[in-house]
Design an enzyme around this catalytic site. Structure first.
Site, PDB file in Angstrom:
ATOM      1  N   HIS A  12      -9.174  78.141  -6.522  1.00  0.00           N
ATOM      2  CA  HIS A  12      -8.714  77.823  -7.871  1.00  0.00           C
ATOM      3  C   HIS A  12      -8.785  79.050  -8.778  1.00  0.00           C
ATOM      4  O   HIS A  12      -7.914  79.260  -9.624  1.00  0.00           O
ATOM      5  CB  HIS A  12      -9.562  76.686  -8.446  1.00  0.00           C
ATOM      6  CG  HIS A  12      -9.395  75.404  -7.710  1.00  0.00           C
ATOM      7  ND1 HIS A  12      -8.640  74.355  -8.185  1.00  0.00           N
ATOM      8  CD2 HIS A  12      -9.871  75.002  -6.501  1.00  0.00           C
ATOM      9  CE1 HIS A  12      -8.665  73.355  -7.307  1.00  0.00           C
ATOM     10  NE2 HIS A  12      -9.409  73.725  -6.279  1.00  0.00           N
ATOM     11  N   ASP A  20      -7.489  74.405 -15.246  1.00  0.00           N
ATOM     12  CA  ASP A  20      -7.329  73.916 -13.882  1.00  0.00           C
ATOM     13  C   ASP A  20      -7.216  72.394 -13.915  1.00  0.00           C
ATOM     14  O   ASP A  20      -7.871  71.721 -14.712  1.00  0.00           O
ATOM     15  CB  ASP A  20      -8.555  74.334 -13.069  1.00  0.00           C
ATOM     16  CG  ASP A  20      -8.399  74.095 -11.584  1.00  0.00           C
ATOM     17  OD1 ASP A  20      -8.370  72.921 -11.169  1.00  0.00           O
ATOM     18  OD2 ASP A  20      -8.328  75.079 -10.843  1.00  0.00           O
ATOM     19  N   THR A  38      -2.840  73.360  -9.293  1.00  0.00           N
ATOM     20  CA  THR A  38      -2.967  74.229  -8.126  1.00  0.00           C
ATOM     21  C   THR A  38      -2.459  73.525  -6.868  1.00  0.00           C
ATOM     22  O   THR A  38      -2.759  73.950  -5.750  1.00  0.00           O
ATOM     23  CB  THR A  38      -4.443  74.638  -7.928  1.00  0.00           C
ATOM     24  OG1 THR A  38      -5.256  73.461  -7.870  1.00  0.00           O
ATOM     25  CG2 THR A  38      -4.911  75.514  -9.082  1.00  0.00           C
ATOM     26  N   GLN A  65      -5.508  88.425   2.849  1.00  0.00           N
ATOM     27  CA  GLN A  65      -4.493  87.496   3.351  1.00  0.00           C
ATOM     28  C   GLN A  65      -3.072  87.859   2.942  1.00  0.00           C
ATOM     29  O   GLN A  65      -2.144  87.736   3.745  1.00  0.00           O
ATOM     30  CB  GLN A  65      -4.825  86.063   2.907  1.00  0.00           C
ATOM     31  CG  GLN A  65      -3.863  85.023   3.460  1.00  0.00           C
ATOM     32  CD  GLN A  65      -4.458  83.652   3.533  1.00  0.00           C
ATOM     33  OE1 GLN A  65      -5.393  83.408   4.288  1.00  0.00           O
ATOM     34  NE2 GLN A  65      -3.929  82.731   2.747  1.00  0.00           N
ATOM     35  N   HIS A  87      -5.311  75.700   7.472  1.00  0.00           N
ATOM     36  CA  HIS A  87      -5.807  74.413   6.986  1.00  0.00           C
ATOM     37  C   HIS A  87      -4.839  73.776   5.998  1.00  0.00           C
ATOM     38  O   HIS A  87      -5.034  72.647   5.570  1.00  0.00           O
ATOM     39  CB  HIS A  87      -7.171  74.588   6.319  1.00  0.00           C
ATOM     40  CG  HIS A  87      -7.134  75.438   5.085  1.00  0.00           C
ATOM     41  ND1 HIS A  87      -6.568  76.702   5.057  1.00  0.00           N
ATOM     42  CD2 HIS A  87      -7.600  75.228   3.828  1.00  0.00           C
ATOM     43  CE1 HIS A  87      -6.692  77.204   3.843  1.00  0.00           C
ATOM     44  NE2 HIS A  87      -7.301  76.336   3.080  1.00  0.00           N
ATOM     45  N   TRP A 128      -3.187  74.606  -0.581  1.00  0.00           N
ATOM     46  CA  TRP A 128      -1.918  74.944  -1.224  1.00  0.00           C
ATOM     47  C   TRP A 128      -1.733  76.448  -1.407  1.00  0.00           C
ATOM     48  O   TRP A 128      -0.628  76.957  -1.246  1.00  0.00           O
ATOM     49  CB  TRP A 128      -1.737  74.221  -2.547  1.00  0.00           C
ATOM     50  CG  TRP A 128      -0.390  74.516  -3.139  1.00  0.00           C
ATOM     51  CD1 TRP A 128      -0.085  75.115  -4.320  1.00  0.00           C
ATOM     52  CD2 TRP A 128       0.889  74.255  -2.511  1.00  0.00           C
ATOM     53  NE1 TRP A 128       1.275  75.244  -4.474  1.00  0.00           N
ATOM     54  CE2 TRP A 128       1.895  74.722  -3.367  1.00  0.00           C
ATOM     55  CE3 TRP A 128       1.259  73.673  -1.286  1.00  0.00           C
ATOM     56  CZ2 TRP A 128       3.246  74.638  -3.064  1.00  0.00           C
ATOM     57  CZ3 TRP A 128       2.611  73.575  -0.985  1.00  0.00           C
ATOM     58  CH2 TRP A 128       3.575  74.054  -1.867  1.00  0.00           C
ATOM     59  N   ASN A 129      -2.786  77.188  -1.721  1.00  0.00           N
ATOM     60  CA  ASN A 129      -2.619  78.631  -1.854  1.00  0.00           C
ATOM     61  C   ASN A 129      -2.096  79.243  -0.557  1.00  0.00           C
ATOM     62  O   ASN A 129      -1.118  80.003  -0.566  1.00  0.00           O
ATOM     63  CB  ASN A 129      -3.946  79.304  -2.229  1.00  0.00           C
ATOM     64  CG  ASN A 129      -4.344  79.064  -3.658  1.00  0.00           C
ATOM     65  OD1 ASN A 129      -3.505  78.849  -4.524  1.00  0.00           O
ATOM     66  ND2 ASN A 129      -5.632  79.085  -3.923  1.00  0.00           N
ATOM     67  N   GLU A 178       1.584  80.892  -0.026  1.00  0.00           N
ATOM     68  CA  GLU A 178       1.665  82.301   0.365  1.00  0.00           C
ATOM     69  C   GLU A 178       2.462  82.462   1.651  1.00  0.00           C
ATOM     70  O   GLU A 178       3.290  83.368   1.778  1.00  0.00           O
ATOM     71  CB  GLU A 178       0.243  82.867   0.523  1.00  0.00           C
ATOM     72  CG  GLU A 178      -0.475  83.043  -0.808  1.00  0.00           C
ATOM     73  CD  GLU A 178      -1.978  83.167  -0.682  1.00  0.00           C
ATOM     74  OE1 GLU A 178      -2.665  83.164  -1.724  1.00  0.00           O
ATOM     75  OE2 GLU A 178      -2.478  83.247   0.466  1.00  0.00           O
ATOM     76  N   ALA A 183      -9.007  66.955   1.293  1.00  0.00           N
ATOM     77  CA  ALA A 183      -8.258  66.995   0.030  1.00  0.00           C
ATOM     78  C   ALA A 183      -6.793  66.638   0.272  1.00  0.00           C
ATOM     79  O   ALA A 183      -6.499  65.652   0.954  1.00  0.00           O
ATOM     80  CB  ALA A 183      -8.429  68.342  -0.654  1.00  0.00           C
ATOM     81  N   GLU A 184      -5.859  67.423  -0.276  1.00  0.00           N
ATOM     82  CA  GLU A 184      -4.424  67.116  -0.141  1.00  0.00           C
ATOM     83  C   GLU A 184      -3.782  67.858   1.019  1.00  0.00           C
ATOM     84  O   GLU A 184      -2.544  67.884   1.151  1.00  0.00           O
ATOM     85  CB  GLU A 184      -3.718  67.440  -1.461  1.00  0.00           C
ATOM     86  CG  GLU A 184      -3.077  68.802  -1.618  1.00  0.00           C
ATOM     87  CD  GLU A 184      -4.006  70.009  -1.553  1.00  0.00           C
ATOM     88  OE1 GLU A 184      -3.483  71.126  -1.634  1.00  0.00           O
ATOM     89  OE2 GLU A 184      -5.235  69.853  -1.414  1.00  0.00           O
TER      90      GLU A 184
END
Length: 489
Positions: free
Chosen positions: A20, A124, A146, A359, A374, A377-378, A382, A397-398
């Site tokens: 985040h 956030d 995010t 990364q 995994h 979202w980041n 990316e 999570a999502e």
């Protein structure tokens, strides 16, 4: 009377976790480059992880100022003991953040003479305490998602989904046609219950994290403005409308990409990594053929059992594909991984194992042809932005939402069927080998790379001048500048 224009002052508040802090730090730099004064508020725990000494944050602020970027860093005590497990004790961590509002108000008021008048709070989506901050300071609350738009819409409407019986989630019946979720606002594809937060899979609604996420989802709707870290071309220009209740809801991502595309050796990088990056892995990548390397990383929080890590290792070995594998020091449920005996000797130079990797540099390297991820979202965004197809290994999570959308909606991903059926299932070495081979040397992998390349082009266009995200940022900048303007005699 003389008219003057004050610079807008955005107070940016991330949830205290690397996944985040990163996007909100990128967004803070975007705002500063557009003339905003930015106050970036971390918890003291996160501040100490990012800035190793008390003077580091001041030094970084000074370096940014030399480039015309006005960003100051403030920190508030999170109220937890020094030896607290942080995000590994996630319910306590969330409950602590929900109490931070008064401390943020105090520090902003005590430093008010050091900055322009506050224009807005950019918060956030998981910092419910900022509702108190915005109300106390009488400024707009800008909720920064995010997540992608469809996952955000699902979370923001958790109460509706609970009332309609989709929550708590019945995993075994999730994929039945009659359980498709089509009642959500915004033009998004139908969801299935397992696309929703994994915290809703518990059957006891009194579960602490169940209650935490329900509360956060309600406060997420207490906004005056919404920004989403996605680009219109991925989910459609009207998807974001599902997050609006009469206020603007704008896709403005990928927020990391403008800085990456324009980066120079002289630009100031705010290192938000919680582990030291192994830069030598880039030299190793340079020895590999085009699109030949599988990058393997599960982000900054996720953990696995030792047995699962060993099965993964043996599957990577059996695949005979080059791989770069990030093994955090705490990846094995808080401990360092123990790899199969003789594993590193057998893989030799075909594989590279590091504790942490840069990364963005890895995913943008031409030798990388796939990403076992995994699906946070980041990482997902990316990978999309650099045209790298994904093998999804969602954990919580999502991430199950992102994994399914990569495979079934955006056509840029694969997954492991055993995990789709049971999130606690052990993925065998045989399944790892089969899926990795299909991604890296099969016709399906080639097709996914073509689809990913098209989305890479769309993401790049979105953040460039005239692109959809760039235009939406223009609107946000105009709106906040107009609010900051004043007329004095």
């Amino acid at each position: 009377m003389a008219s003057i224009t004050r610079p807008p002052h955005a107070v940016v508040v991330p949830f205290p976790g690397q996944g985040h802090v990163n996007p909100l730090m990128h967004f803070a730099k975007i705002l500063a480059a557009r003339g905003f004064f930015v106050t970036f508020i971390n918890t003291d725990r996160m501040e100490q992880r990012i800035f190793k000494t008390p003077n580091d944050s001041a030094a970084v602020s000074h370096q940014l100022l030399q480039q015309g970027l006005q960003i100051r860093f403030l920190a508030v005590y999170d109220g937890l003991p020094p030896d607290h497990g942080g995000v590994q004790a996630i319910d306590e961590y969330f409950l602590a953040t929900q109490k931070l509002g008064p401390a943020m108000v105090r520090i902003l008021r005590s430093t008010a003479n050091e900055a322009p008048q506050i224009t807005c709070i950019v918060t956030d989506c998981f910092m419910a305490c900022t509702h108190h901050v915005a109300t106390s300071l009488a400024v707009p609350r800008v909720v920064f998602w995010t997540y992608c738009a469809s996952a955000a819409i699902a979370l923001a409407n958790s109460r509706t989904l609970m009332d309609k019986g989709y929550i708590p989630i019945n995993v075994k019946e999730a994929r039945r046609p009659e359980n498709l979720i089509t009642c959500l606002p915004g033009k998004i594809p139908p969801l299935i219950p397992t696309d929703l937060q994994t915290f809703f899979r518990v059957q006891d609604t009194a579960d602490p994290m169940f209650q935490v996420i329900m509360y956060e989802s309600e406060i997420q709707n207490e906004a005056d403005y919404v920004l989403i870290n996605v680009f219109e071309e991925l989910e459609g220009p009207e998807a974001a409308e599902g997050l609006s209740k009469g206020y603007p809801a704008l896709p403005i991502g990928p927020v990391f990409l403008p800085d990456f595309l324009q980066s120079t050796k002289s630009s100031v990088s705010v290192a938000t990594s919680l582990w030291e990056e192994d830069l030598d892995c880039i030299k190793w990548l340079q020895t590999k053929a085009l699109s030949s390397v599988l990058y393997v990383s599960f982000g900054s929080i996720a953990v696995m059992s030792m047995k699962q890590l060993q099965e993964l290792a043996l599957g990577l070995e059996a695949s005979e594909q080059p791989f770069l594998w990030v093994l955090r020091p705490d990846i094995a449920e808080g401990k360092a991984a123990v790899l199969p005996e003789g594993f590193t000797e057998r893989i030799g130079e075909r594989g590279r194992i590091v504790q942490w990797a840069p990364q963005l540099k890895v995913l943008s390297h031409p030798s990388v042809g796939g990403f076992l991820t995994h699906n946070g979202w980041n990482s997902t965004l990316e990978s999309i932005s650099f045209g790298v197809p994904m093998i999804g290994w969602p954990l919580w999570a999502e991430q199950f939402h992102n994994c399914r959308f990569c495979k079934e909606v955006w056509k840029i991903g694969m997954d492991f069927e055993s995990r789709v059926e049971n999130e606690n299932a052990l993925v065998s070495r045989e399944e790892v080998e089969m899926v990795v081979r299909a991604m890296m040397e099969g016709p399906q992998g080639n097709e996914l790379r073509k689809n990913a390349a098209r989305l890479k082009e769309a993401a790049t266009k979105a953040v460039m001048a005239g692109g959809s995200s760039y235009r939406n940022l223009d609107k946000f900048t105009r709106d906040m500048t107009a609010r900051a303007n004043s007329v004095i005699e």
